[in-house]
Design an enzyme around this catalytic site. Sequence first.
Site, PDB file in Angstrom:
ATOM      1  CE  LYS A  49      -1.943  -1.372   3.628  1.00  0.00           C
ATOM      2  NZ  LYS A  49      -2.550  -1.461   4.950  1.00  0.00           N
ATOM      3  NE  ARG A  60      -5.193  -2.504  10.584  1.00  0.00           N
ATOM      4  CZ  ARG A  60      -4.204  -1.735  10.188  1.00  0.00           C
ATOM      5  NH1 ARG A  60      -4.410  -0.486   9.894  1.00  0.00           N
ATOM      6  NH2 ARG A  60      -2.993  -2.222  10.044  1.00  0.00           N
ATOM      7  NE  ARG A 106       6.705  -3.985   5.681  1.00  0.00           N
ATOM      8  CZ  ARG A 106       5.448  -3.628   5.875  1.00  0.00           C
ATOM      9  NH1 ARG A 106       4.827  -2.888   4.983  1.00  0.00           N
ATOM     10  NH2 ARG A 106       4.820  -3.986   6.965  1.00  0.00           N
ATOM     11  NE  ARG A 110       5.989  -1.625  10.292  1.00  0.00           N
ATOM     12  CZ  ARG A 110       4.802  -1.502   9.726  1.00  0.00           C
ATOM     13  NH1 ARG A 110       4.664  -0.763   8.641  1.00  0.00           N
ATOM     14  NH2 ARG A 110       3.754  -2.112  10.214  1.00  0.00           N
ATOM     15  NE  ARG A 149       1.312  -5.769  11.223  1.00  0.00           N
ATOM     16  CZ  ARG A 149       2.313  -5.527  10.371  1.00  0.00           C
ATOM     17  NH1 ARG A 149       3.431  -6.205  10.451  1.00  0.00           N
ATOM     18  NH2 ARG A 149       2.199  -4.602   9.456  1.00  0.00           N
TER      19      ARG A 149
HETATM   20  P1  AMP Z   1       0.032  -0.522   9.711  1.00  0.00           P
HETATM   21  O1  AMP Z   1       1.179   0.424   9.533  1.00  0.00           O
HETATM   22  O2  AMP Z   1      -1.203  -0.083   8.941  1.00  0.00           O
HETATM   23  O3  AMP Z   1       0.392  -1.953   9.440  1.00  0.00           O
HETATM   24  O4  AMP Z   1      -0.408  -0.440  11.245  1.00  0.00           O
HETATM   25  C1  AMP Z   1       0.512  -0.766  12.271  1.00  0.00           C
HETATM   26  C2  AMP Z   1      -0.236  -0.949  13.589  1.00  0.00           C
HETATM   27  O5  AMP Z   1      -0.926   0.270  13.940  1.00  0.00           O
HETATM   28  C3  AMP Z   1      -1.330  -2.003  13.576  1.00  0.00           C
HETATM   29  O6  AMP Z   1      -0.824  -3.309  13.796  1.00  0.00           O
HETATM   30  C4  AMP Z   1      -2.224  -1.518  14.705  1.00  0.00           C
HETATM   31  O7  AMP Z   1      -1.652  -1.805  15.963  1.00  0.00           O
HETATM   32  C5  AMP Z   1      -2.199  -0.002  14.523  1.00  0.00           C
HETATM   33  N1  AMP Z   1      -3.258   0.514  13.601  1.00  0.00           N
HETATM   34  C6  AMP Z   1      -3.070   1.127  12.392  1.00  0.00           C
HETATM   35  N2  AMP Z   1      -4.240   1.467  11.832  1.00  0.00           N
HETATM   36  C7  AMP Z   1      -5.202   1.080  12.708  1.00  0.00           C
HETATM   37  C8  AMP Z   1      -6.628   1.139  12.705  1.00  0.00           C
HETATM   38  N3  AMP Z   1      -7.315   1.658  11.660  1.00  0.00           N
HETATM   39  N4  AMP Z   1      -7.288   0.651  13.782  1.00  0.00           N
HETATM   40  C9  AMP Z   1      -6.637   0.119  14.825  1.00  0.00           C
HETATM   41  N5  AMP Z   1      -5.293   0.006  14.894  1.00  0.00           N
HETATM   42  C10 AMP Z   1      -4.577   0.486  13.851  1.00  0.00           C
END
Ligand code: AMP
Length: 215
Positions: A13, A88, A127, A162, A173
């Site tokens: 993304k 989400r 990554r 990360r 995840r």
């Molecule tokens: P991402 O960078 O989108 O993979 O998000 C990393 C982490 O941030 C996730 O594993 C969640 O802990 C938190 N997170 C990001 N977006 C959301 C969301 N829309 N709702 C809840 N937690 C989120």
Amino acid sequence: MNIIFVAPPAAGKGTQSSLLVEKYGLIHISTGDLLRAEVASGSNLGNSLKDKMASGELISDDIVLELLKNRLMQDDIKKGFILDGYPRNINQANELNKVLDELNMKIDHVLYLDMDKTLAMHRALGRQSCPKCGKTYNKYEEVFKPKVDGKCDDCQEDLISRTDDNEETFNTRFDTYLDNTQPLLDFYKELNLLSVIDNSGTPDETFKRIEEVII
Ligand code: AMP
């Protein structure tokens, strides 16, 4: 033009968003980035999020919505945005619709980057990014490999991964993603906003497929 990306973790993304930002001048909003920035700021809120973020659990809807709303109220958003990592779940999708109504905005496209778990895991484990300039790499993908293993091409800094890009956290995840995604896809299909994009090829191929939908 306002776009939502729905995709498994590590689907690219971020890469597709950069291409859209570059070509169409859209603003990239990643709720993961907003949350990581909050953690990095060292605020009380940020400190309370740290462990959950590191273990791959979702953060509560209220907290994420508040951060997102603040971002959507900034002036640059009028150029159009790409929402990455939000919503989400259905509650977040409903909340988003309410906030957008209040701000007199709407979503034009929901793009689902479709790919299987094995491929997504492979990409996640590869990554890497530069802690100094932020440039991102993937040690398993020819087009994204650094020239020298583990070093940034531009500043020669050691690359980092990360903390949530490990096999166990990735499984959590991905499974959380699967549980929550199907209802979201149904939600946006019902609203006639959903397009399914085949994401199994190169980033350029995926981008071409996206352009066919949004132009
Ligand atoms: P991402 O960078 O989108 O993979 O998000 C990393 C982490 O941030 C996730 O594993 C969640 O802990 C938190 N997170 C990001 N977006 C959301 C969301 N829309 N709702 C809840 N937690 C989120």
